[in-house]
Write a protein that holds these residues in place. Structure first.
Motif: not given
Length: 312
Positions: A169-180, A213-224
């Motif tokens: 399923l994840t491979v299908n998603a990676l093949v279908a997209a241009e960005e991760v 390609r990896v186009s974006t990385v987002i940091l989540t659940m950040y506790d300052g």
């Protein structure tokens, strides 16, 4: 007679601040529209990092700013469908029918309540068996890609929400997209398995989808309040550099509550810090895409850096 007392307090009370924030979130300030549809796979093999939460909230924020967005729920748990208020019990036409039966994707897509311009291709529990059923099918890795191409959805962005695994399923998603888009939780175990994800992305690039390609990385659940969160954020920014969004998603109870009401945080509590941060993240993604289309070389990351450079 003495002058009556007049408060010189300039800070708004909390309720007024939340109301002002809600107006900013719900107000219409259109995002730039990409020149062509952008298909983005939201992936991380580690569960609980905010993958689904990021997919649905970024999608909702973009739709609320005038873009046409589709979310493809590729996780058998159907959490993205739940968060978007889309019914996904077993008899509902779903992405399973698209992948296994070849049903047109446009027939399965459903409009999301309360968010014009946002549609969802739901997942049902049937998808749990799709990994096994796909094995014997022709072109098993590219069935989602073909379905998206044939559907020609009127979407500016398509976000594919993956299961927390690296199966077909994840491979299908990676093949279908241009960005991760990779959400990374600011916790101790956040970077575990990330190397394997990047290696799989590189394998898909090499053999199935050279445009990925990896186009974006987002940091989540950040506790300052913790040094650990800051350390993880620094490590991720050092490795992925400019691909990491400036916006960081904090730990926020409203983000966690929203799916239980069949909503994203963007409609559940638009005055919350979580809604404002996801709106900011969505704006960054849209603006970066617009700038990249005007630049000779799009910023990207292929996952080919040496293992010694990785913080995991």
């Amino acid at each position: 007679m003495s002058e009556p007392f007049v408060s010189r307090e300039t800070d708004d009370p909390p309720i007024a601040q939340e109301a002002a924030t809600a107006v900013r979130v719900l107000g219409f300030d259109p995002f730039p529209r990409p020149a062509r549809p952008r298909i983005v796979t939201v992936a991380n093999q580690k569960g609980g990092v905010g993958k689904t939460t990021t997919a649905v909230n970024v999608a909702a924020a973009m739709a609320m700013r005038g873009l046409r967005v589709t979310v493809v729920d590729l996780d058998p748990q159907g959490n993205a469908s739940t968060a978007l208020g889309i019914d996904h019990h077993a008899s509902i036409p779903s992405v399973y029918d698209v992948l296994i039966e070849g049903r047109p994707l446009a027939e399965v897509a459903r409009n999301v309540p309360d968010v014009p311009g946002l549609t969802c291709v739901p997942a049902t529990i049937d998808l749990a068996g799709a990994e096994i059923e796909l094995v014997s099918l022709v072109a098993r890795e590219s069935r989602l890609k073909r379905a998206l191409a044939e559907a020609a959805l009127p979407a500016d962005y398509v976000f594919i929400d993956c299961p927390p695994s690296l199966g077909l399923l994840t491979v299908n998603a990676l093949v279908a997209a241009e960005e991760v888009l990779i959400p990374i939780q600011c916790e101790y175990y956040a970077l575990e398995g990330l190397g394997q994800l990047l290696r799989n992305i590189e394998l898909v690039r090499a053999h199935l989808n050279p445009a990925l390609r990896v186009s974006t990385v987002i940091l989540t659940m950040y506790d300052g309040r913790t040094k650990l969160a800051a350390q993880v954020a620094d490590d991720v920014r050092r490795y992925f550099k400019d691909l990491v969004l400036d916006t960081v998603i904090p730990r926020n109870v409203r983000i966690s509550e929203a799916p239980s009401f069949g909503q994203t945080v963007m409609t559940y509590d638009p005055g919350s810090a979580g809604a404002l941060c996801y709106l900011s993240a969505a704006r960054e993604i849209a603006e970066r895409a617009a700038r990249a289309e005007g630049a000779p070389n799009d910023q990207s990351f292929s996952g080919t850096a040496s293992a010694s450079d990785r913080p995991w």
